[in-house]
Design an enzyme around this catalytic site. Structure first.
Site, mmCIF file in Angstrom:
data_model
loop_
_atom_site.group_PDB
_atom_site.id
_atom_site.type_symbol
_atom_site.label_atom_id
_atom_site.label_comp_id
_atom_site.label_asym_id
_atom_site.label_seq_id
_atom_site.Cartn_x
_atom_site.Cartn_y
_atom_site.Cartn_z
ATOM 1 N N GLU A 46 19.300 -46.659 1.525
ATOM 2 C CA GLU A 46 18.258 -47.557 0.993
ATOM 3 C C GLU A 46 17.665 -47.090 -0.338
ATOM 4 O OE1 GLU A 46 15.397 -48.637 4.033
ATOM 5 O OE2 GLU A 46 14.712 -50.351 2.816
ATOM 6 N N THR A 51 22.373 -51.754 -5.229
ATOM 7 C CA THR A 51 21.648 -52.565 -6.207
ATOM 8 C C THR A 51 22.127 -52.226 -7.620
ATOM 9 O OG1 THR A 51 19.795 -52.445 -4.676
ATOM 10 C CG2 THR A 51 19.331 -53.340 -6.845
ATOM 11 N N ARG A 181 19.145 -57.157 1.084
ATOM 12 C CA ARG A 181 19.336 -55.836 1.700
ATOM 13 C C ARG A 181 20.455 -55.913 2.745
ATOM 14 N NH1 ARG A 181 20.502 -50.850 2.082
ATOM 15 N NH2 ARG A 181 19.743 -49.768 3.922
ATOM 16 N N ASP A 203 30.920 -47.272 -4.294
ATOM 17 C CA ASP A 203 29.579 -47.333 -3.704
ATOM 18 C C ASP A 203 29.660 -46.895 -2.240
ATOM 19 O OD1 ASP A 203 26.977 -47.983 -2.970
ATOM 20 O OD2 ASP A 203 27.415 -50.129 -2.745
ATOM 21 N N GLN A 207 23.408 -43.602 4.649
ATOM 22 C CA GLN A 207 22.808 -43.033 5.853
ATOM 23 C C GLN A 207 23.677 -41.880 6.363
ATOM 24 O OE1 GLN A 207 21.550 -45.867 8.795
ATOM 25 N NE2 GLN A 207 20.327 -47.001 7.322
HETATM 26 N N1 LIG Z 1 11.216 -52.777 -5.720
HETATM 27 C C1 LIG Z 1 12.413 -52.207 -5.817
HETATM 28 N N2 LIG Z 1 13.322 -52.446 -4.877
HETATM 29 C C2 LIG Z 1 14.552 -51.882 -5.010
HETATM 30 C C3 LIG Z 1 14.895 -51.056 -6.119
HETATM 31 N N3 LIG Z 1 16.173 -50.666 -5.964
HETATM 32 C C4 LIG Z 1 16.607 -51.227 -4.827
HETATM 33 N N4 LIG Z 1 15.631 -51.965 -4.241
HETATM 34 C C5 LIG Z 1 15.707 -52.691 -2.973
HETATM 35 O O1 LIG Z 1 15.894 -51.717 -1.958
HETATM 36 C C6 LIG Z 1 16.744 -52.216 -0.937
HETATM 37 C C7 LIG Z 1 17.847 -51.214 -0.678
HETATM 38 O O2 LIG Z 1 18.742 -51.160 -1.766
HETATM 39 P P1 LIG Z 1 20.307 -50.909 -1.579
HETATM 40 O O3 LIG Z 1 20.895 -50.987 -2.935
HETATM 41 O O4 LIG Z 1 20.853 -51.774 -0.518
HETATM 42 O O5 LIG Z 1 20.295 -49.393 -1.077
HETATM 43 P P2 LIG Z 1 21.568 -48.456 -0.814
HETATM 44 O O6 LIG Z 1 21.262 -47.154 -1.451
HETATM 45 O O7 LIG Z 1 22.816 -49.130 -1.225
HETATM 46 O O8 LIG Z 1 21.495 -48.299 0.761
HETATM 47 P P3 LIG Z 1 22.694 -47.906 1.778
HETATM 48 O O9 LIG Z 1 23.816 -48.832 1.519
HETATM 49 O O10 LIG Z 1 22.078 -48.079 3.150
HETATM 50 O O11 LIG Z 1 23.037 -46.481 1.519
HETATM 51 C C8 LIG Z 1 17.237 -53.583 -1.422
HETATM 52 O O12 LIG Z 1 16.550 -54.579 -0.720
HETATM 53 C C9 LIG Z 1 16.892 -53.623 -2.897
HETATM 54 O O13 LIG Z 1 16.509 -54.908 -3.319
HETATM 55 C C10 LIG Z 1 13.887 -50.807 -7.117
HETATM 56 O O14 LIG Z 1 14.073 -50.082 -8.088
HETATM 57 N N5 LIG Z 1 12.674 -51.415 -6.896
HETATM 58 MG MG LIG Z 2 24.453 -49.719 -0.177
#
Ligand SMILES: Nc1nc2c(ncn2[C@@H]2O[C@H](COP(=O)(O)OP(=O)(O)OP(=O)(O)O)[C@@H](O)[C@H]2O)c(=O)[nH]1
Ligand SMILES: [Mg+2]
Length: 356
Positions: A46, A51, A181, A203, A207
């Site tokens: 997360e 993103t 998400r 990517d 977790q």
């Molecule tokens: N406000 C805000 N939200 C963010 C930012 N970066 C990501 N998000 C939000 O955080 C959530 C998680 O982002 P992901 O890109 O899915 O995270 P991840 O690192 O890929 O997570 P995993 O795949 O579980 O490892 C999403 O709902 C995004 O919209 C940011 O800089 N600001």
């Molecule tokens: Mg991810």
């Protein structure tokens, strides 16, 4: 000089030209081989890795019609699961909601689920109920407490955009897409062309249970981009409620970068979610969760402190090689930083091969 001498000179010139052409050709070949770059995205769950990948996709022309349809469905799916989590919190924590409303909202959640399963869109009546649900006091209270039960920060965004999302001709914008998400399971690779470079972006799911798969990619990437969410300094891991998310990010980072890996790859750190961090420091003490912090509870002091925590204990050579950026991955502004990062990656790799 006689005729024989001039023939020999011609031959020598021709040979020289041939060698020059050959060198040019092999340099061209080398250059185009260099223009294939791979970037590995790692970091805790997360933190914003996917993103960042979405922003790279947006920089490369965006999505096909089919992909946009999929995104629409993911937004509905998010609305369904976020509604479910919010209502569950209200019920479990005995927040003030009458039985009739609980029943009504349970039906609403079933209807949202049906929308997702049937690939349909939200009827006006359902959208109106979702709007009332979102604005009612106990749900707002549950949203305030979201970090305690791992409801993602983007949840509010989708509820606030219901009027647009409910339209039959709704087309997700880039801002909608970056807010979705979906935890990554396994590894997702996207091959794109950006700034004349064939970029392979890997990517990884962040977790704990996903991290075993990272190591397969450690040997031959040109760059590794570690994404840590600086705003999560007060939150616990989804997969282990006893561990602070920032502590996990720091540990993971030190394990990955202080070992034998990535001796040649360009190393970049994104301290992400800086927008949420700026908001959070206004009300949540950093020192309470990180007793070593001695500054004032401001975004400036906090970011300086965490930057230093990421650098502390690292090998001096690594510190020189590390590029660190504070980012907000949901903002299109991050595309400027991504551009800079790509330039850095290419430059670092050209340096390694002695071409610059
Ligand atoms: N406000 C805000 N939200 C963010 C930012 N970066 C990501 N998000 C939000 O955080 C959530 C998680 O982002 P992901 O890109 O899915 O995270 P991840 O690192 O890929 O997570 P995993 O795949 O579980 O490892 C999403 O709902 C995004 O919209 C940011 O800089 N600001
Ligand atoms: Mg991810």
């Amino acid at each position: 000089m006689g005729a024989c001498g001039s023939v020999m000179q011609d031959e020598a010139l021709k040979e020289q030209a041939r060698i020059h052409r050959q060198i040019e050709k092999s340099l061209e070949k080398k250059k185009s081989a260099l223009l294939e770059q791979s970037v590995l995205l790692i970091g805790p769950g997360e933190s914003g890795k996917s993103t960042v990948l979405k922003q790279i996709r947006a920089m490369c022309g965006g999505y096909t019609k089919h992909e946009l349809e999929e995104k629409k469905l993911l937004i509905l799916r998010n609305l369904w699961t976020f509604s479910d989590m919010l209502l569950e919190y209200v019920i479990k924590n005995y927040l003030d909601m009458n039985e009739a409303d609980k029943k009504k909202y349970k039906v609403m959640i079933e209807e949202l689920k049906f929308c997702v399963m049937s690939g349909g869109h939200m009827a006006d009546e359902l959208a109106e109920t979702v709007k009332v649900f979102w604005l009612c006091a106990p749900i707002q209270e549950a949203y305030e407490k979201r970090s305690t039960y791992h409801l993602t920060d983007s949840a509010g965004y989708f509820f606030e955009n219901i009027d647009r999302i409910k339209m039959p001709d709704f087309q997700p914008t880039n801002q909608d897409i970056v807010r979705i998400r979906v935890p990554t399971t396994g590894v997702v690779t996207a091959d794109v062309i950006l700034k004349n470079i064939k970029l392979s972006v890997i990517d990884c799911g962040g977790q704990r249970q996903e991290r075993r798969k990272w190591y397969h990619y450690f040997d031959d990437v040109h760059a590794v981009l570690f994404v840590a969410a600086i705003s999560e300094y007060d939150q616990k891991l989804v997969e282990d409620e006893t561990v602070n998310r920032m502590d996990e990010a720091l540990n993971l980072y030190h394990i990955v970068f202080n070992g034998k890996y990535f001796t040649k790859a360009a190393c970049i750190l994104f301290l992400n979610k800086i927008d949420l961090f700026r908001e959070k420091v206004k009300s949540v003490s950093i020192k309470k969760f990180h007793p070593g912090f001695e500054g004032t509870n401001t975004a400036e002091d906090g970011a300086k402190y965490f930057r230093r925590k990421f650098r502390d204990g690292m090998h001096p050579d690594f510190k020189k090689r590390l590029y660190c950026h504070e980012t907000c991955a949901i903002s299109d502004q991050v595309q400027i930083i991504i551009n800079t990062v790509i330039d850095t990656v290419v430059q670092e790799n050209l340096k390694d091969t002695g071409m610059i």
